[in-house]
Write a protein that holds these residues in place. Structure first.
Motif, PDB file in Angstrom:
ATOM      1  N   PRO A  16       0.820  -1.213   0.000  1.00 30.01           N
ATOM      2  CA  PRO A  16       0.000   0.000   0.000  1.00 30.01           C
ATOM      3  C   PRO A  16       0.859   1.271   0.000  1.00 30.01           C
ATOM      4  CG  PRO A  16      -0.686  -1.502   1.748  1.00 30.01           C
ATOM      5  CD  PRO A  16       0.610  -2.024   1.197  1.00 30.01           C
ATOM      6  N   LEU A  17       0.524   2.182  -0.916  1.00 31.94           N
ATOM      7  CA  LEU A  17       1.197   3.479  -0.978  1.00 31.94           C
ATOM      8  C   LEU A  17       0.290   4.602  -0.492  1.00 31.94           C
ATOM      9  CD1 LEU A  17       3.012   3.295  -4.426  1.00 31.94           C
ATOM     10  CD2 LEU A  17       3.914   2.742  -2.164  1.00 31.94           C
ATOM     11  N   GLY A  18      -1.009   4.352  -0.509  1.00 26.81           N
ATOM     12  CA  GLY A  18      -1.935   5.368  -0.049  1.00 26.81           C
ATOM     13  C   GLY A  18      -3.354   5.049  -0.440  1.00 26.81           C
ATOM     14  N   GLY A  19      -4.254   5.867   0.061  1.00 25.18           N
ATOM     15  CA  GLY A  19      -5.659   5.739  -0.258  1.00 25.18           C
ATOM     16  C   GLY A  19      -6.214   7.067  -0.727  1.00 25.18           C
ATOM     17  N   ILE A  20      -7.209   7.000  -1.579  1.00 25.28           N
ATOM     18  CA  ILE A  20      -7.888   8.196  -2.065  1.00 25.28           C
ATOM     19  C   ILE A  20      -9.342   8.105  -1.620  1.00 25.28           C
ATOM     20  CG2 ILE A  20      -8.539   9.560  -4.074  1.00 25.28           C
ATOM     21  CD1 ILE A  20      -6.249   7.936  -5.565  1.00 25.28           C
ATOM     22  N   VAL A  21      -9.744   9.030  -0.794  1.00 24.33           N
ATOM     23  CA  VAL A  21     -11.127   9.094  -0.336  1.00 24.33           C
ATOM     24  C   VAL A  21     -11.849  10.051  -1.280  1.00 24.33           C
ATOM     25  CG1 VAL A  21     -12.671   9.628   1.581  1.00 24.33           C
ATOM     26  CG2 VAL A  21     -10.362   8.717   2.044  1.00 24.33           C
ATOM     27  N   VAL A  22     -12.665   9.508  -2.154  1.00 22.42           N
ATOM     28  CA  VAL A  22     -13.317  10.301  -3.196  1.00 22.42           C
ATOM     29  C   VAL A  22     -14.361  11.223  -2.572  1.00 22.42           C
ATOM     30  CG1 VAL A  22     -14.729  10.209  -5.283  1.00 22.42           C
ATOM     31  CG2 VAL A  22     -12.884   8.545  -4.944  1.00 22.42           C
ATOM     32  N   ASP A  23     -14.226  12.532  -2.897  1.00 23.15           N
ATOM     33  CA  ASP A  23     -15.193  13.492  -2.383  1.00 23.15           C
ATOM     34  C   ASP A  23     -15.858  14.309  -3.497  1.00 23.15           C
ATOM     35  OD1 ASP A  23     -13.181  15.353  -3.066  1.00 23.15           O
ATOM     36  OD2 ASP A  23     -12.487  15.538  -0.995  1.00 23.15           O
ATOM     37  N   ASP A  24     -15.489  14.040  -4.751  1.00 24.52           N
ATOM     38  CA  ASP A  24     -16.116  14.735  -5.868  1.00 24.52           C
ATOM     39  C   ASP A  24     -15.984  13.877  -7.117  1.00 24.52           C
ATOM     40  OD1 ASP A  24     -17.375  16.836  -7.301  1.00 24.52           O
ATOM     41  OD2 ASP A  24     -15.440  17.649  -7.894  1.00 24.52           O
ATOM     42  N   ALA A  25     -17.049  13.778  -7.860  1.00 27.59           N
ATOM     43  CA  ALA A  25     -17.058  13.034  -9.119  1.00 27.59           C
ATOM     44  C   ALA A  25     -17.501  13.976 -10.222  1.00 27.59           C
ATOM     45  CB  ALA A  25     -17.985  11.827  -9.023  1.00 27.59           C
ATOM     46  N   ASP A  26     -16.586  14.272 -11.131  1.00 20.55           N
ATOM     47  CA  ASP A  26     -16.847  15.149 -12.270  1.00 20.55           C
ATOM     48  C   ASP A  26     -16.434  14.376 -13.511  1.00 20.55           C
ATOM     49  OD1 ASP A  26     -17.383  17.352 -13.878  1.00 20.55           O
ATOM     50  OD2 ASP A  26     -15.480  18.339 -13.418  1.00 20.55           O
ATOM     51  N   PHE A  27     -17.335  13.497 -13.987  1.00 21.32           N
ATOM     52  CA  PHE A  27     -17.015  12.544 -15.039  1.00 21.32           C
ATOM     53  C   PHE A  27     -16.209  13.187 -16.151  1.00 21.32           C
ATOM     54  CE2 PHE A  27     -17.813  10.145 -18.898  1.00 21.32           C
ATOM     55  CZ  PHE A  27     -17.490   8.865 -18.466  1.00 21.32           C
ATOM     56  N   PRO A  28     -15.106  12.570 -16.566  1.00 21.92           N
ATOM     57  CA  PRO A  28     -14.622  11.243 -16.183  1.00 21.92           C
ATOM     58  C   PRO A  28     -13.658  11.257 -14.997  1.00 21.92           C
ATOM     59  CG  PRO A  28     -13.294  12.013 -17.993  1.00 21.92           C
ATOM     60  CD  PRO A  28     -14.328  13.105 -17.700  1.00 21.92           C
ATOM     61  N   TRP A  29     -13.486  12.408 -14.358  1.00 23.26           N
ATOM     62  CA  TRP A  29     -12.519  12.523 -13.275  1.00 23.26           C
ATOM     63  C   TRP A  29     -13.162  12.312 -11.908  1.00 23.26           C
ATOM     64  CZ3 TRP A  29      -7.456  12.806 -14.369  1.00 23.26           C
ATOM     65  CH2 TRP A  29      -7.103  13.178 -15.653  1.00 23.26           C
ATOM     66  N   LEU A  30     -12.421  11.630 -11.041  1.00 22.74           N
ATOM     67  CA  LEU A  30     -12.778  11.528  -9.627  1.00 22.74           C
ATOM     68  C   LEU A  30     -11.720  12.300  -8.852  1.00 22.74           C
ATOM     69  CD1 LEU A  30     -13.703   7.737  -9.326  1.00 22.74           C
ATOM     70  CD2 LEU A  30     -15.225   9.679  -9.723  1.00 22.74           C
ATOM     71  N   HIS A  31     -12.134  12.989  -7.796  1.00 20.40           N
ATOM     72  CA  HIS A  31     -11.232  13.803  -6.987  1.00 20.40           C
ATOM     73  C   HIS A  31     -11.377  13.378  -5.535  1.00 20.40           C
ATOM     74  CE1 HIS A  31     -10.953  16.863 -10.267  1.00 20.40           C
ATOM     75  NE2 HIS A  31     -12.131  16.338 -10.551  1.00 20.40           N
ATOM     76  N   GLY A  32     -10.284  13.462  -4.790  1.00 22.11           N
ATOM     77  CA  GLY A  32     -10.399  13.110  -3.390  1.00 22.11           C
ATOM     78  C   GLY A  32      -9.184  13.459  -2.566  1.00 22.11           C
ATOM     79  N   ARG A  33      -9.339  13.205  -1.289  1.00 26.89           N
ATOM     80  CA  ARG A  33      -8.261  13.427  -0.330  1.00 26.89           C
ATOM     81  C   ARG A  33      -7.304  12.242  -0.418  1.00 26.89           C
ATOM     82  NH1 ARG A  33      -8.134  11.715   4.938  1.00 26.89           N
ATOM     83  NH2 ARG A  33     -10.346  11.217   4.796  1.00 26.89           N
ATOM     84  N   PHE A  34      -6.019  12.530  -0.583  1.00 23.24           N
ATOM     85  CA  PHE A  34      -5.017  11.479  -0.665  1.00 23.24           C
ATOM     86  C   PHE A  34      -4.367  11.295   0.700  1.00 23.24           C
ATOM     87  CE2 PHE A  34      -0.681   9.914  -1.602  1.00 23.24           C
ATOM     88  CZ  PHE A  34      -1.052   8.695  -2.141  1.00 23.24           C
ATOM     89  N   VAL A  35      -4.383  10.057   1.168  1.00 25.67           N
ATOM     90  CA  VAL A  35      -3.798   9.714   2.466  1.00 25.67           C
ATOM     91  C   VAL A  35      -2.638   8.752   2.195  1.00 25.67           C
ATOM     92  CG1 VAL A  35      -4.238   8.754   4.746  1.00 25.67           C
ATOM     93  CG2 VAL A  35      -6.085   9.936   3.515  1.00 25.67           C
ATOM     94  N   PRO A  36      -1.403   9.278   2.165  1.00 30.96           N
ATOM     95  CA  PRO A  36      -0.262   8.422   1.824  1.00 30.96           C
ATOM     96  C   PRO A  36       0.188   7.562   2.992  1.00 30.96           C
ATOM     97  CG  PRO A  36       0.510  10.624   2.312  1.00 30.96           C
ATOM     98  CD  PRO A  36      -1.013  10.659   2.387  1.00 30.96           C
ATOM     99  N   THR A  37       0.811   6.431   2.657  1.00 29.50           N
ATOM    100  CA  THR A  37       1.546   5.670   3.660  1.00 29.50           C
ATOM    101  C   THR A  37       2.986   6.180   3.605  1.00 29.50           C
ATOM    102  OG1 THR A  37       2.247   3.931   2.136  1.00 29.50           O
ATOM    103  CG2 THR A  37       0.093   3.634   3.238  1.00 29.50           C
ATOM    104  N   GLU A  38       3.816   5.729   4.520  1.00 31.09           N
ATOM    105  CA  GLU A  38       5.224   6.125   4.493  1.00 31.09           C
ATOM    106  C   GLU A  38       5.894   5.683   3.199  1.00 31.09           C
ATOM    107  OE1 GLU A  38       7.462   5.092   7.974  1.00 31.09           O
ATOM    108  OE2 GLU A  38       5.947   5.921   9.314  1.00 31.09           O
ATOM    109  N   ALA A  39       5.458   4.574   2.633  1.00 33.87           N
ATOM    110  CA  ALA A  39       6.067   4.037   1.413  1.00 33.87           C
ATOM    111  C   ALA A  39       5.854   4.956   0.208  1.00 33.87           C
ATOM    112  CB  ALA A  39       5.506   2.644   1.117  1.00 33.87           C
ATOM    113  N   PHE A  40       4.849   5.838   0.257  1.00 31.87           N
ATOM    114  CA  PHE A  40       4.600   6.732  -0.877  1.00 31.87           C
ATOM    115  C   PHE A  40       5.775   7.672  -1.122  1.00 31.87           C
ATOM    116  CE2 PHE A  40       2.792  10.604  -2.821  1.00 31.87           C
ATOM    117  CZ  PHE A  40       2.351  10.037  -4.015  1.00 31.87           C
ATOM    118  N   ALA A  41       6.567   7.937  -0.109  1.00 26.57           N
ATOM    119  CA  ALA A  41       7.723   8.836  -0.261  1.00 26.57           C
ATOM    120  C   ALA A  41       8.658   8.378  -1.380  1.00 26.57           C
ATOM    121  CB  ALA A  41       8.481   8.942   1.059  1.00 26.57           C
ATOM    122  N   ARG A  42       8.705   7.067  -1.632  1.00 26.19           N
ATOM    123  CA  ARG A  42       9.573   6.543  -2.705  1.00 26.19           C
ATOM    124  C   ARG A  42       9.149   7.017  -4.079  1.00 26.19           C
ATOM    125  NH1 ARG A  42       8.696   1.393  -0.307  1.00 26.19           N
ATOM    126  NH2 ARG A  42       7.347   0.923  -2.067  1.00 26.19           N
TER     127      ARG A  42
END
Length: 106
Positions: A16-42
């Motif tokens: 796991p590198l992170g999660g995206i909590v979707v808070d807006d859907a504007d087809f075809p794009w989804l937008h959200g808050r990104f919650v990284p894990t420590e591994a995402f730094a790579r």
């Protein structure tokens, strides 16, 4: 499928590198808050680099840079892995589009 409120996961080889909590859907794009894990730094520099290229309109270099992300990372929707995606991450925000079939290579 309702997208808002769903959590999408970014993985590298199953890690796991992170999660995206979707808070807006504007087809075809989804937008959200990104919650990284420590591994995402790579891989964070990969996202920073290609967004900088995109903003500088260096599209030919953008494609090569993004290919590294597409080849190394996977995106998993609430209902399972997606075969193709275009993901942007800047700070605590992510926006992406996805397809349940591979994108046309042309």
């Amino acid at each position: 499928m309702g997208y808002v409120g769903g959590v999408w996961r970014l993985l590298q080889g199953g890690e796991p590198l992170g999660g995206i909590v979707v808070d807006d859907a504007d087809f075809p794009w989804l937008h959200g808050r990104f919650v990284p894990t420590e591994a995402f730094a790579r891989v964070r520099p990969w996202f920073d680099e290609y967004l900088d290229l995109l903003e500088a309109e260096q599209f030919e270099r953008f494609d090569d840079c993004y290919d590294r992300i597409a080849a190394s990372l996977s995106l998993v929707s609430p209902s399972g892995p997606v075969p193709e995606f275009l993901l942007h991450v800047r700070d605590t925000r992510a926006w992406f589009r996805w397809s349940d079939t591979p994108f046309d290579p042309a």
